[in-house]
Write a protein that holds these residues in place. Structure first.
Motif, PDB file in Angstrom:
ATOM      1  N   GLY A 293       0.773  -1.229   0.000  1.00 54.01           N
ATOM      2  CA  GLY A 293       0.000   0.000   0.000  1.00 54.01           C
ATOM      3  C   GLY A 293       0.807   1.283   0.000  1.00 54.01           C
ATOM      4  N   TYR A 294       2.118   1.186  -0.204  1.00 49.91           N
ATOM      5  CA  TYR A 294       2.967   2.366  -0.261  1.00 49.91           C
ATOM      6  C   TYR A 294       3.083   2.886  -1.695  1.00 49.91           C
ATOM      7  CZ  TYR A 294       4.560   1.576   4.514  1.00 49.91           C
ATOM      8  OH  TYR A 294       4.613   1.416   5.884  1.00 49.91           O
ATOM      9  N   LYS A 295       3.166   4.191  -1.832  1.00 47.22           N
ATOM     10  CA  LYS A 295       3.559   4.797  -3.096  1.00 47.22           C
ATOM     11  C   LYS A 295       5.074   4.879  -3.086  1.00 47.22           C
ATOM     12  CE  LYS A 295       3.648   7.078  -6.964  1.00 47.22           C
ATOM     13  NZ  LYS A 295       3.391   6.358  -8.247  1.00 47.22           N
ATOM     14  N   VAL A 296       5.720   4.266  -4.082  1.00 44.06           N
ATOM     15  CA  VAL A 296       7.182   4.193  -4.104  1.00 44.06           C
ATOM     16  C   VAL A 296       7.727   5.022  -5.264  1.00 44.06           C
ATOM     17  CG1 VAL A 296       9.195   2.689  -4.203  1.00 44.06           C
ATOM     18  CG2 VAL A 296       7.083   1.875  -3.107  1.00 44.06           C
ATOM     19  N   PHE A 297       8.561   5.991  -4.931  1.00 41.98           N
ATOM     20  CA  PHE A 297       9.300   6.749  -5.940  1.00 41.98           C
ATOM     21  C   PHE A 297      10.746   6.263  -5.935  1.00 41.98           C
ATOM     22  CE2 PHE A 297       5.943   9.827  -4.825  1.00 41.98           C
ATOM     23  CZ  PHE A 297       5.490  10.192  -6.093  1.00 41.98           C
ATOM     24  N   THR A 298      11.360   6.171  -7.105  1.00 43.98           N
ATOM     25  CA  THR A 298      12.773   5.799  -7.184  1.00 43.98           C
ATOM     26  C   THR A 298      13.525   6.877  -7.959  1.00 43.98           C
ATOM     27  OG1 THR A 298      12.375   4.456  -9.166  1.00 43.98           O
ATOM     28  CG2 THR A 298      12.349   3.323  -7.048  1.00 43.98           C
TER      29      THR A 298
ATOM     30  N   ASP B 270      14.715  17.111  -4.360  1.00 41.14           N
ATOM     31  CA  ASP B 270      13.753  18.109  -3.885  1.00 41.14           C
ATOM     32  C   ASP B 270      12.448  18.051  -4.682  1.00 41.14           C
ATOM     33  OD1 ASP B 270      15.584  18.933  -2.014  1.00 41.14           O
ATOM     34  OD2 ASP B 270      16.269  20.684  -3.154  1.00 41.14           O
ATOM     35  N   LYS B 271      12.540  17.882  -5.979  1.00 43.75           N
ATOM     36  CA  LYS B 271      11.340  17.847  -6.821  1.00 43.75           C
ATOM     37  C   LYS B 271      10.493  16.612  -6.521  1.00 43.75           C
ATOM     38  CE  LYS B 271      12.044  21.691  -9.020  1.00 43.75           C
ATOM     39  NZ  LYS B 271      11.175  22.863  -8.731  1.00 43.75           N
ATOM     40  N   PHE B 272      11.155  15.472  -6.335  1.00 39.05           N
ATOM     41  CA  PHE B 272      10.396  14.256  -6.048  1.00 39.05           C
ATOM     42  C   PHE B 272       9.787  14.297  -4.647  1.00 39.05           C
ATOM     43  CE2 PHE B 272      12.067  12.495  -9.900  1.00 39.05           C
ATOM     44  CZ  PHE B 272      11.136  11.532 -10.263  1.00 39.05           C
TER      45      PHE B 272
ATOM     46  N   PRO C 263       0.892   6.352   2.506  1.00 39.86           N
ATOM     47  CA  PRO C 263       2.286   6.379   2.964  1.00 39.86           C
ATOM     48  C   PRO C 263       3.226   6.272   1.763  1.00 39.86           C
ATOM     49  CG  PRO C 263       1.075   4.566   3.999  1.00 39.86           C
ATOM     50  CD  PRO C 263       0.128   5.253   3.089  1.00 39.86           C
ATOM     51  N   THR C 264       4.302   7.034   1.801  1.00 42.10           N
ATOM     52  CA  THR C 264       5.171   7.160   0.629  1.00 42.10           C
ATOM     53  C   THR C 264       6.621   6.856   0.986  1.00 42.10           C
ATOM     54  OG1 THR C 264       3.693   8.850  -0.275  1.00 42.10           O
ATOM     55  CG2 THR C 264       5.892   8.723  -1.220  1.00 42.10           C
ATOM     56  N   LEU C 265       7.278   6.182   0.058  1.00 40.43           N
ATOM     57  CA  LEU C 265       8.667   5.773   0.221  1.00 40.43           C
ATOM     58  C   LEU C 265       9.453   6.296  -0.983  1.00 40.43           C
ATOM     59  CD1 LEU C 265      10.753   3.977   1.743  1.00 40.43           C
ATOM     60  CD2 LEU C 265       9.876   2.035   0.427  1.00 40.43           C
ATOM     61  N   ILE C 266      10.527   7.025  -0.700  1.00 41.15           N
ATOM     62  CA  ILE C 266      11.412   7.490  -1.775  1.00 41.15           C
ATOM     63  C   ILE C 266      12.732   6.736  -1.650  1.00 41.15           C
ATOM     64  CG2 ILE C 266      12.506   9.454  -2.902  1.00 41.15           C
ATOM     65  CD1 ILE C 266      10.557  11.297  -1.515  1.00 41.15           C
ATOM     66  N   ILE C 267      13.090   6.006  -2.702  1.00 36.35           N
ATOM     67  CA  ILE C 267      14.327   5.233  -2.725  1.00 36.35           C
ATOM     68  C   ILE C 267      15.296   5.908  -3.691  1.00 36.35           C
ATOM     69  CG2 ILE C 267      15.401   3.001  -3.180  1.00 36.35           C
ATOM     70  CD1 ILE C 267      13.554   2.884  -0.838  1.00 36.35           C
ATOM     71  N   TYR C 268      16.483   6.206  -3.215  1.00 34.43           N
ATOM     72  CA  TYR C 268      17.497   6.861  -4.036  1.00 34.43           C
ATOM     73  C   TYR C 268      18.537   5.833  -4.481  1.00 34.43           C
ATOM     74  CZ  TYR C 268      15.432  10.831  -1.592  1.00 34.43           C
ATOM     75  OH  TYR C 268      14.548  11.733  -1.062  1.00 34.43           O
TER      76      TYR C 268
END
Length: 365
Positions: free
Chosen positions: A32-37, A76-78, A88-93
């Motif tokens: 259920g997480y929104k994942v940005f990479t 910063d933009k993401f 809930p959101t997860l940003i993976i770099y």
């Protein structure tokens, strides 16, 4: 306040980041997480014509400065995009800002960060956690390959493997001031490495995790540890509710200090929830007023190192006990053998022995 966690996946060459990213997206999206990479910026620059091996110092400087500037802008933009999410959101770099520092001299890095209006301490604070995947060149050499990354400059030769190991250690050292740096070992089964990545991210997200015992040994240091990262640790336990453990940790590294507040709670079903946050020196000193009167402050020196693809921490205690050195493994599965290095003499296996837990070592006699 949006529930957004920011996690860096880093490591040396051929560490498995690309495969891990796919698994992370699949796993946490299903929860259920929104994942940005965020993609690896140096790779984008190389494909666009940047040469990180150039002898042209001005070209190299401008290219590295642009790399940091674009990395910061992307992040910063993401983050702004993540703030629009209702879930809930997860940003993976795929590597973070401090990775850039591992490929240049410290003086140039200081000049570049100053030109960008920042510094290493501020850059590390941008992320909730850093997961360092150990290069296959260290302990899993038969899996090391350059075929899956055309931009890789370390060939699968003895010289190339040595370069890859050196880069692996330099990247880990660049991030070593981060309070939630976790090193992911190589295993005989790559799926176990991926499982550890998912487990560590779950821990950052506050999802209950099975309680696992890291292996611990009383040891003697009988030689020099090559490429060890040294830090001084002051650990104070605070008063807490039954079934929970609250601690403050001050960790010094190269004259700089990081302060961390940690809460551990056991849940039914032999699971544990751990929350960890970095705090400022003023908050640290204020919280010290809540020190547990029944426990003393622990002072120790720590040497962290990788040997044959496995990560170790060697603690030399200064107080309230002395003449005690404890070696702890990190992320070695139950059935795996420990690759004890030749500069370590094992005296006794103390895994699971409560009297050697820091929480109990601190107990006033």
């Amino acid at each position: 306040m949006k529930d957004i966690k920011k996690i860096v996946l880093t490591g040396g060459p051929c560490a498995g980041k690309t495969t891990a990213l796919v698994k992370v997206i699949e796993h946490f999206t299903s929860l259920g997480y929104k994942v940005f990479t965020i993609p690896e910026v140096p790779t984008m620059f190389t494909q666009a014509g940047m040469d990180y091996l150039t002898d042209n110092k001005d070209f190299f400087y401008e290219g590295e400065k642009a790399t940091l500037e674009v990395q910061l802008a992307l992040e910063d933009k993401f983050y702004k995009m993540a703030e629009t999410q209702t879930q809930p959101t997860l940003i993976i770099y795929d590597r973070g800002t401090m990775d850039i520092s591992a490929y240049m001299k410290p003086e140039m890095w200081e000049n570049i960060t100053a030109a960008c209006g920042t510094n290493s301490a501020q850059l590390r604070q941008r992320y909730d956690a850093v997961l360092h995947l150990v290069s296959a060149a260290d302990g899993a050499e038969k899996y090391y390959t350059t075929s899956n990354n055309a931009q890789r400059n370390e060939p699968a030769t003895e010289q190339g493997l040595a370069i890859a190991r050196m880069l692996d250690k330099r990247v880990m050292e660049a991030w070593s001031g981060h309070p939630h740096l976790r090193v992911i070992n190589n295993h005989e089964d790559f799926d176990k490495k991926l499982y550890r990545v998912l487990k560590e991210i779950s821990n950052v997200l506050g999802l209950p995790q099975p309680i696992t015992e890291e292996r611990k040994y009383i040891v003697e240091l009988v030689g020099e540890i090559p490429n060890a990262i040294e830090s001084e640790i002051t650990q104070t336990y605070l008063t807490s509710d039954p079934g929970s453990e609250v601690r403050l940790r001050k960790r010094g590294w190269q004259g700089k200090y990081v302060y961390v507040h940690t809460i551990k709670k056991n849940t039914p079903g032999n699971e544990q929830v751990e929350t960890e946050r970095q705090i400022g020196v003023n908050m640290y000193e204020s919280l010290l007023q809540q020190a547990d009167p029944y426990r003393q402050t622990i002072n120790k020196m720590r040497k962290s190192f990788i040997y044959k693809g496995q990560f170790f921490e060697l603690d030399t205690y200064l107080s309230p006990v002395s003449n005690l050195q404890i070696l702890e493994t990190k992320g070695i599965t139950d059935h795996e053998e420990v690759n004890f290095p030749p500069f370590i003499k094992v005296v006794e296996d103390i895994t699971g022995r409560l009297e050697y837990y820091n929480y109990n070592i601190a107990l006033r006699k």
